[in-house]
Write a protein that holds these residues in place. Sequence first.
Motif, PDB file in Angstrom:
ATOM      1  N   MET A   1       1.094  -1.354  -0.246  1.00 25.43           N
ATOM      2  CA  MET A   1       0.280  -0.547   0.083  1.00 25.43           C
ATOM      3  C   MET A   1       1.445   1.239   0.139  1.00 25.43           C
ATOM      4  N   PHE A   2       2.165   1.025   0.514  1.00 26.28           N
ATOM      5  CA  PHE A   2       2.910   2.528   0.749  1.00 26.28           C
ATOM      6  C   PHE A   2       3.302   2.717  -0.423  1.00 26.28           C
ATOM      7  N   THR A   3       3.774   1.741  -1.269  1.00 30.31           N
ATOM      8  CA  THR A   3       4.737   1.418  -2.746  1.00 30.31           C
ATOM      9  C   THR A   3       3.743   2.703  -3.784  1.00 30.31           C
ATOM     10  N   VAL A   4       2.001   2.446  -3.741  1.00 33.77           N
ATOM     11  CA  VAL A   4       1.115   2.304  -4.172  1.00 33.77           C
ATOM     12  C   VAL A   4       1.358   4.281  -4.221  1.00 33.77           C
ATOM     13  N   LEU A   5       1.090   4.803  -3.010  1.00 31.60           N
ATOM     14  CA  LEU A   5       1.081   5.991  -2.023  1.00 31.60           C
ATOM     15  C   LEU A   5       2.050   7.074  -3.127  1.00 31.60           C
ATOM     16  N   ILE A   6       3.518   6.122  -2.568  1.00 38.58           N
ATOM     17  CA  ILE A   6       4.598   6.957  -3.559  1.00 38.58           C
ATOM     18  C   ILE A   6       4.374   6.835  -4.900  1.00 38.58           C
ATOM     19  N   ARG A   7       4.112   5.621  -5.354  1.00 37.41           N
ATOM     20  CA  ARG A   7       4.309   5.816  -6.997  1.00 37.41           C
ATOM     21  C   ARG A   7       2.963   7.048  -7.276  1.00 37.41           C
ATOM     22  N   THR A   8       2.492   6.939  -7.004  1.00 42.51           N
ATOM     23  CA  THR A   8       0.912   7.610  -6.789  1.00 42.51           C
ATOM     24  C   THR A   8       1.499   9.259  -7.047  1.00 42.51           C
ATOM     25  N   ALA A   9       2.255   9.621  -5.949  1.00 41.26           N
ATOM     26  CA  ALA A   9       2.461  10.588  -5.153  1.00 41.26           C
ATOM     27  C   ALA A   9       3.471  11.154  -6.832  1.00 41.26           C
ATOM     28  N   ILE A  10       4.328  10.499  -6.104  1.00 40.44           N
ATOM     29  CA  ILE A  10       5.878  10.737  -7.665  1.00 40.44           C
ATOM     30  C   ILE A  10       4.919  11.399  -9.191  1.00 40.44           C
ATOM     31  N   LEU A  11       3.983  10.559 -10.297  1.00 42.27           N
ATOM     32  CA  LEU A  11       3.733  10.513 -10.714  1.00 42.27           C
ATOM     33  C   LEU A  11       2.600  11.929 -11.188  1.00 42.27           C
ATOM     34  N   TYR A  12       1.872  12.016  -9.901  1.00 36.66           N
ATOM     35  CA  TYR A  12       0.780  13.276 -10.097  1.00 36.66           C
ATOM     36  C   TYR A  12       2.284  14.615 -10.071  1.00 36.66           C
ATOM     37  N   PHE A  13       2.658  14.424  -9.422  1.00 38.27           N
ATOM     38  CA  PHE A  13       3.237  15.749  -9.389  1.00 38.27           C
ATOM     39  C   PHE A  13       4.292  16.250 -10.635  1.00 38.27           C
ATOM     40  N   LEU A  14       4.873  14.778 -11.859  1.00 35.60           N
ATOM     41  CA  LEU A  14       5.579  14.537 -12.334  1.00 35.60           C
ATOM     42  C   LEU A  14       4.597  14.885 -13.557  1.00 35.60           C
ATOM     43  N   VAL A  15       3.493  14.671 -13.936  1.00 34.08           N
ATOM     44  CA  VAL A  15       2.186  15.518 -14.120  1.00 34.08           C
ATOM     45  C   VAL A  15       1.766  17.157 -14.172  1.00 34.08           C
ATOM     46  N   ILE A  16       1.561  16.866 -13.128  1.00 33.20           N
ATOM     47  CA  ILE A  16       1.838  18.629 -12.625  1.00 33.20           C
ATOM     48  C   ILE A  16       2.810  19.278 -13.248  1.00 33.20           C
ATOM     49  N   ILE A  17       3.916  18.569 -13.581  1.00 33.47           N
ATOM     50  CA  ILE A  17       4.836  19.899 -13.886  1.00 33.47           C
ATOM     51  C   ILE A  17       4.905  20.223 -15.357  1.00 33.47           C
ATOM     52  N   SER A  18       4.819  19.131 -15.739  1.00 27.64           N
ATOM     53  CA  SER A  18       4.634  19.102 -17.348  1.00 27.64           C
ATOM     54  C   SER A  18       3.544  19.817 -17.596  1.00 27.64           C
ATOM     55  N   MET A  19       2.170  20.225 -17.070  1.00 30.17           N
ATOM     56  CA  MET A  19       1.387  20.842 -17.031  1.00 30.17           C
ATOM     57  C   MET A  19       1.917  22.317 -17.345  1.00 30.17           C
ATOM     58  N   ARG A  20       2.162  22.176 -16.504  1.00 28.71           N
ATOM     59  CA  ARG A  20       3.093  23.952 -16.107  1.00 28.71           C
ATOM     60  C   ARG A  20       3.808  24.078 -17.188  1.00 28.71           C
ATOM     61  N   LEU A  21       4.184  23.276 -17.207  1.00 29.23           N
ATOM     62  CA  LEU A  21       5.665  23.216 -18.264  1.00 29.23           C
ATOM     63  C   LEU A  21       5.243  24.179 -19.756  1.00 29.23           C
ATOM     64  N   MET A  22       4.049  23.225 -20.011  1.00 30.50           N
ATOM     65  CA  MET A  22       3.371  23.129 -21.524  1.00 30.50           C
ATOM     66  C   MET A  22       2.303  24.377 -21.151  1.00 30.50           C
ATOM     67  N   GLY A  23       2.779  25.312 -20.070  1.00 32.94           N
ATOM     68  CA  GLY A  23       1.915  26.729 -20.246  1.00 32.94           C
ATOM     69  C   GLY A  23       0.312  26.320 -19.907  1.00 32.94           C
ATOM     70  N   LYS A  24      -0.254  28.321 -20.191  1.00 35.95           N
ATOM     71  CA  LYS A  24      -1.173  27.804 -18.773  1.00 35.95           C
ATOM     72  C   LYS A  24      -2.696  28.391 -19.797  1.00 35.95           C
ATOM     73  N   LYS A  25      -2.131  27.413 -21.194  1.00 33.94           N
ATOM     74  CA  LYS A  25      -4.255  28.000 -22.081  1.00 33.94           C
ATOM     75  C   LYS A  25      -4.938  26.768 -20.624  1.00 33.94           C
ATOM     76  N   GLN A  26      -6.228  27.017 -21.122  1.00 35.58           N
ATOM     77  CA  GLN A  26      -7.181  26.116 -20.346  1.00 35.58           C
ATOM     78  C   GLN A  26      -7.821  25.460 -21.312  1.00 35.58           C
ATOM     79  N   ILE A  27      -8.483  23.919 -21.254  1.00 38.47           N
ATOM     80  CA  ILE A  27      -8.651  22.653 -22.088  1.00 38.47           C
ATOM     81  C   ILE A  27      -9.022  23.677 -23.245  1.00 38.47           C
ATOM     82  N   GLY A  28     -10.305  23.856 -22.930  1.00 40.18           N
ATOM     83  CA  GLY A  28     -11.243  24.594 -24.609  1.00 40.18           C
ATOM     84  C   GLY A  28     -10.161  25.838 -25.065  1.00 40.18           C
ATOM     85  N   GLU A  29      -9.071  26.368 -25.462  1.00 39.06           N
ATOM     86  CA  GLU A  29      -7.885  26.784 -25.710  1.00 39.06           C
ATOM     87  C   GLU A  29      -6.644  25.982 -26.377  1.00 39.06           C
TER      88      GLU A  29
END
Length: 223
Positions: A1-29
């Motif tokens: 269970m702890f492994t799943v939490l760590i993996r989820t946290a890592i991937l979550y922050f990686l996706v957030i960072i990726s979205m921020r680096l892609m810019g501030k456009k909304q989905i519709g834009e």
Amino acid sequence: MFTVLIRTAILYFLVIISMRLMGKKQIGELQPFELAITIMISELASFPMQDTRIPIIHGVIAIITLLLIQTILSVLELKSEKVRLLLNGKPSILINNGKIDIKELRRQQFNINDLMEELRLQGHFNLDDIHFAILETSGQLSIIPKTNLAPATKGDLKVPFKQDTIPVTLILDGSINHDNLKILNKDENWLNEKLKRFNIDSPKEVFIALIDSQGSFYYQKKV
């Protein structure tokens, strides 16, 4: 269970960072290629979260690869008009000089009910009030109303006015748009003369130059 939490946290922050680096456009834009990359990144992140047998590094490498592709394409878009047209297409004029372009509506699979709905959502209820309606590459509809019917009506105030029109880009990041010059029945010599009036020796010095909706020449030099 702890492994799943760590993996989820890592991937979550990686996706957030990726979205921020892609810019501030909304989905519709988002442009089509940007939307595709966004969906793929979310899918790639979900697989290692759901299946712990998949090494997390596989998801990380795939996400970073897509982020690099998106960054490269964005830079190419900024530098090249041809790449931008290839990836995003070009805006479509659905209403031109107050008349609906039926062929363009069909080409864009945009029916008249959709068009009327978009006009109403932007506060326009009569087709006679619209000078231009432009379907942008993001799928949003831009409206240029007839100037004498715009808010703070100049026609009512009896103020002389000049009809707004579509801005025409002449230079983007140092590159001259020769097709748009032809639309204006101008040539490169005319553009160079314009630039010299503002003490600009070469188009390479200009980040953007255009003829605005009032027919005035606008420019901004590179930093």
